[in-house]
Design an enzyme around this catalytic site. Structure first.
Site, PDB file in Angstrom:
ATOM      1  N   ASN A  27       0.832  -1.201   0.000  1.00 51.86           N
ATOM      2  CA  ASN A  27       0.000   0.000   0.000  1.00 51.86           C
ATOM      3  C   ASN A  27       0.877   1.265   0.000  1.00 51.86           C
ATOM      4  O   ASN A  27       2.071   1.188  -0.270  1.00 51.86           O
ATOM      5  CB  ASN A  27      -1.013  -0.012   1.147  1.00 51.86           C
ATOM      6  CG  ASN A  27      -2.358   0.551   0.696  1.00 51.86           C
ATOM      7  OD1 ASN A  27      -2.405   1.632   0.138  1.00 51.86           O
ATOM      8  ND2 ASN A  27      -3.427  -0.186   0.937  1.00 51.86           N
ATOM      9  N   ARG A  28       0.301   2.390   0.345  1.00 51.32           N
ATOM     10  CA  ARG A  28       0.978   3.666   0.080  1.00 51.32           C
ATOM     11  C   ARG A  28       1.644   4.274   1.308  1.00 51.32           C
ATOM     12  O   ARG A  28       1.126   4.141   2.422  1.00 51.32           O
ATOM     13  CB  ARG A  28      -0.034   4.670  -0.495  1.00 51.32           C
ATOM     14  CG  ARG A  28      -0.479   4.292  -1.890  1.00 51.32           C
ATOM     15  CD  ARG A  28      -1.638   5.101  -2.403  1.00 51.32           C
ATOM     16  NE  ARG A  28      -1.958   4.724  -3.785  1.00 51.32           N
ATOM     17  CZ  ARG A  28      -2.694   3.653  -4.121  1.00 51.32           C
ATOM     18  NH1 ARG A  28      -3.209   2.873  -3.192  1.00 51.32           N
ATOM     19  NH2 ARG A  28      -2.909   3.359  -5.387  1.00 51.32           N
ATOM     20  N   HIS A  80       3.521  -0.003  -2.657  1.00 52.24           N
ATOM     21  CA  HIS A  80       3.873  -1.428  -2.696  1.00 52.24           C
ATOM     22  C   HIS A  80       5.386  -1.701  -2.678  1.00 52.24           C
ATOM     23  O   HIS A  80       5.897  -2.502  -3.472  1.00 52.24           O
ATOM     24  CB  HIS A  80       3.243  -2.082  -3.918  1.00 52.24           C
ATOM     25  CG  HIS A  80       1.736  -2.207  -3.850  1.00 52.24           C
ATOM     26  ND1 HIS A  80       1.036  -2.206  -2.668  1.00 52.24           N
ATOM     27  CD2 HIS A  80       0.796  -2.333  -4.839  1.00 52.24           C
ATOM     28  CE1 HIS A  80      -0.266  -2.333  -2.924  1.00 52.24           C
ATOM     29  NE2 HIS A  80      -0.437  -2.400  -4.226  1.00 52.24           N
ATOM     30  N   HIS A  97      -1.068 -10.178  -3.115  1.00 51.84           N
ATOM     31  CA  HIS A  97      -1.884  -9.318  -3.973  1.00 51.84           C
ATOM     32  C   HIS A  97      -2.590 -10.119  -5.074  1.00 51.84           C
ATOM     33  O   HIS A  97      -2.650  -9.681  -6.232  1.00 51.84           O
ATOM     34  CB  HIS A  97      -0.989  -8.235  -4.577  1.00 51.84           C
ATOM     35  CG  HIS A  97      -1.701  -6.990  -4.976  1.00 51.84           C
ATOM     36  ND1 HIS A  97      -2.781  -6.985  -5.829  1.00 51.84           N
ATOM     37  CD2 HIS A  97      -1.501  -5.692  -4.626  1.00 51.84           C
ATOM     38  CE1 HIS A  97      -3.199  -5.740  -5.995  1.00 51.84           C
ATOM     39  NE2 HIS A  97      -2.437  -4.937  -5.269  1.00 51.84           N
ATOM     40  N   ASP A 102     -11.410   0.937  -2.936  1.00 52.24           N
ATOM     41  CA  ASP A 102      -9.957   0.768  -2.900  1.00 52.24           C
ATOM     42  C   ASP A 102      -9.506   1.242  -1.525  1.00 52.24           C
ATOM     43  O   ASP A 102      -8.786   2.225  -1.401  1.00 52.24           O
ATOM     44  CB  ASP A 102      -9.314   1.579  -4.042  1.00 52.24           C
ATOM     45  CG  ASP A 102      -7.849   1.206  -4.252  1.00 52.24           C
ATOM     46  OD1 ASP A 102      -7.340   0.377  -3.476  1.00 52.24           O
ATOM     47  OD2 ASP A 102      -7.231   1.749  -5.181  1.00 52.24           O
ATOM     48  N   GLU A 122      -6.472  -7.863   0.331  1.00 58.62           N
ATOM     49  CA  GLU A 122      -5.066  -7.871   0.739  1.00 58.62           C
ATOM     50  C   GLU A 122      -5.013  -7.659   2.242  1.00 58.62           C
ATOM     51  O   GLU A 122      -5.276  -6.560   2.727  1.00 58.62           O
ATOM     52  CB  GLU A 122      -4.307  -6.748   0.031  1.00 58.62           C
ATOM     53  CG  GLU A 122      -4.444  -6.763  -1.475  1.00 58.62           C
ATOM     54  CD  GLU A 122      -4.279  -5.367  -2.094  1.00 58.62           C
ATOM     55  OE1 GLU A 122      -3.324  -4.655  -1.753  1.00 58.62           O
ATOM     56  OE2 GLU A 122      -5.130  -4.984  -2.907  1.00 58.62           O
TER      57      GLU A 122
HETATM   58  C1  GAL Z   1      -3.894  -2.099  -4.755  1.00 56.40           C
HETATM   59  C2  GAL Z   1      -4.125  -0.645  -4.491  1.00 56.40           C
HETATM   60  C3  GAL Z   1      -4.658  -0.017  -5.759  1.00 56.40           C
HETATM   61  C4  GAL Z   1      -3.728  -0.285  -6.915  1.00 56.40           C
HETATM   62  C5  GAL Z   1      -3.431  -1.746  -7.015  1.00 56.40           C
HETATM   63  C6  GAL Z   1      -2.391  -2.075  -8.042  1.00 56.40           C
HETATM   64  O1  GAL Z   1      -3.352  -2.692  -3.609  1.00 56.40           O
HETATM   65  O2  GAL Z   1      -5.016  -0.503  -3.432  1.00 56.40           O
HETATM   66  O3  GAL Z   1      -4.828   1.382  -5.578  1.00 56.40           O
HETATM   67  O4  GAL Z   1      -2.548   0.451  -6.742  1.00 56.40           O
HETATM   68  O5  GAL Z   1      -2.967  -2.239  -5.800  1.00 56.40           O
HETATM   69  O6  GAL Z   1      -2.779  -1.683  -9.299  1.00 56.40           O
END
Ligand code: GAL
Length: 376
Positions: A107-108, A133, A207, A279, A341
């Protein structure tokens, strides 16, 4: 898959069948390991794990991924429900995250910055103003060591990786082990174990993208979802938490009882607008065995998610656009897969009131997530 087999047997000439698993015998579990290519000088394998029910999953040490989950529908017809690619090249160049283990911080992290004990760290920005990620060279993109666990009760594969100090900007040498067990109850049991030699942060997840109609067979808006979470983590327009934990009651985020993914997704609700759909991290109540479930009534397939983590990121494939051509030549279209996730909340290193993601030397982070497949 056929293409991969062909490659491994003819071009690379190294296919290994591991004994002790009674290949060919009925009602026996087995693991088959095949060399499918090399990446940055390291050998990449595909492992096929068959349980006693005859159901198959496939894993690879490229990103310690799940690439295939073949489970029956209510009539016994088996189909793969996990996103992935038929060729080695497809996997290497395809979506970076399908089925992968994500770390060091899934995540961010806002603006790619955090500090520990007054020392600031800067990460690569690979998602607008933020780091996503684990960065572009995160654990999804490296070749892991792999080991078939002999004499285990069920087909079991352990992937391990040594993440060096300051890899992708994160402090501390870290040892990571991810063990996948495919048991006879059609459960993928994922055990994580991580240690570090310096204080660091960690948020590890898998993921996988799921579509219970079968991967590549339309969208997931009709999937019925339950998430045992009374709260969720609202985000800003760059998907960074605002700091609030918002009750789900009375919102389109209330999945404490079953709702289809699509039922409320188009509502004019701030968080659905920021997320471009769902999301978001849900704050798990952690009161019952099963934390989340997805049911697809046409096939009757049910997937249950069991985790010891504080949260689960529910992402419904809002960024899929059909450009990735997956198993069987099928494009993965908008909202054709969903992810659950398990892990910590986004940007926790910058939110002291969120559950801590700090790992100290001398501690071992241990965690388990189970994806259980059945029909009803
Ligand atoms: C998820 C995230 C999304 C996007 C995705 C990958 O985990 O929440 O925003 O980034 O991964 O495309």
């Amino acid at each position: 898959m056929k293409q991969i087999r062909f490659l491994s047997l003819t071009l690379l000439g190294a296919a290994f069948i591991f004994g002790g698993c009674n290949q060919g015998a009925k009602n026996k579990s087995m693991i088959q390991k095949e060399l499918i290519g090399t990446y940055k000088g390291k050998e990449v394998y595909q492992m096929t794990l068959k349980n006693k029910s005859g159901n198959v999953i496939r894993l690879t040490n490229f990103g310690a991924r799940i690439t295939w989950i073949e489970v029956p529908d209510k009539n016994g017809a088996r189909e793969n429900v996990a996103f992935g690619f038929d060729t080695f090249d497809g996997m290497i160049k395809g979506d970076p995250y399908f089925g992968a283990v994500v770390g060091r911080y899934a995540n961010r992290i806002a603006r790619g910055k955090f500090s520990l004990d007054g020392v600031g760290y800067s990460l690569a920005l690979n998602n607008g103003p933020n780091s996503l990620h684990g960065g572009p060279g995160g654990w999804h993109s490296v070749v892991w060591e792999s080991e078939i666990i002999k004499n285990a009760e069920f087909p079991t594969v352990k992937f391990s990786y040594k993440s060096p100090d300051m890899e992708e900007g994160y402090p501390g040498n870290m040892n990571i082990e991810v063990t996948y067990t495919w048991n006879d109850k059609n459960e993928i049991v994922i055990d994580y174990a991580c240690t570090t030699d310096k204080k660091t942060v960690l948020n590890i997840t898998n993921h996988a993208y799921f579509n219970l109609h079968g991967a590549g067979n339309g969208n997931i808006l009709d999937h019925q979802l339950v998430i045992k979470a009374s709260g969720f983590v609202p985000v800003d327009s760059t998907l960074i938490p605002t700091g609030e934990i918002r009750p789900v009651a009375g919102t389109p985020f209330d999945f404490t009882t079953p709702h289809t993914v699509g039922e409320r997704i188009a509502e004019n609700y701030d968080q659905l607008i920021y997320g471009k759909g769902y999301d978001h991290t849900f704050v798990l109540d952690n009161k019952e065995e099963v934390d989340a479930s997805v049911y697809e009534p046409v096939s009757g397939r049910l997937m249950e998610v069991i985790s010891d983590q504080p949260g689960v990121q529910f992402y419904c494939g809002n960024f899929l656009d059909g450009s990735k051509i997956g198993h069987g030549g099928k494009p993965y279209i908008y909202r054709s897969g969903l992810c659950l996730e398990t892990g910590h909340f986004p940007d926790s290193p910058n939110h002291p009131d969120f559950p801590s993601t700090v790992l100290n030397p001398g501690e071992t982070f241990k965690s388990q997530t189970i994806y259980r497949f059945s029909v009803k």
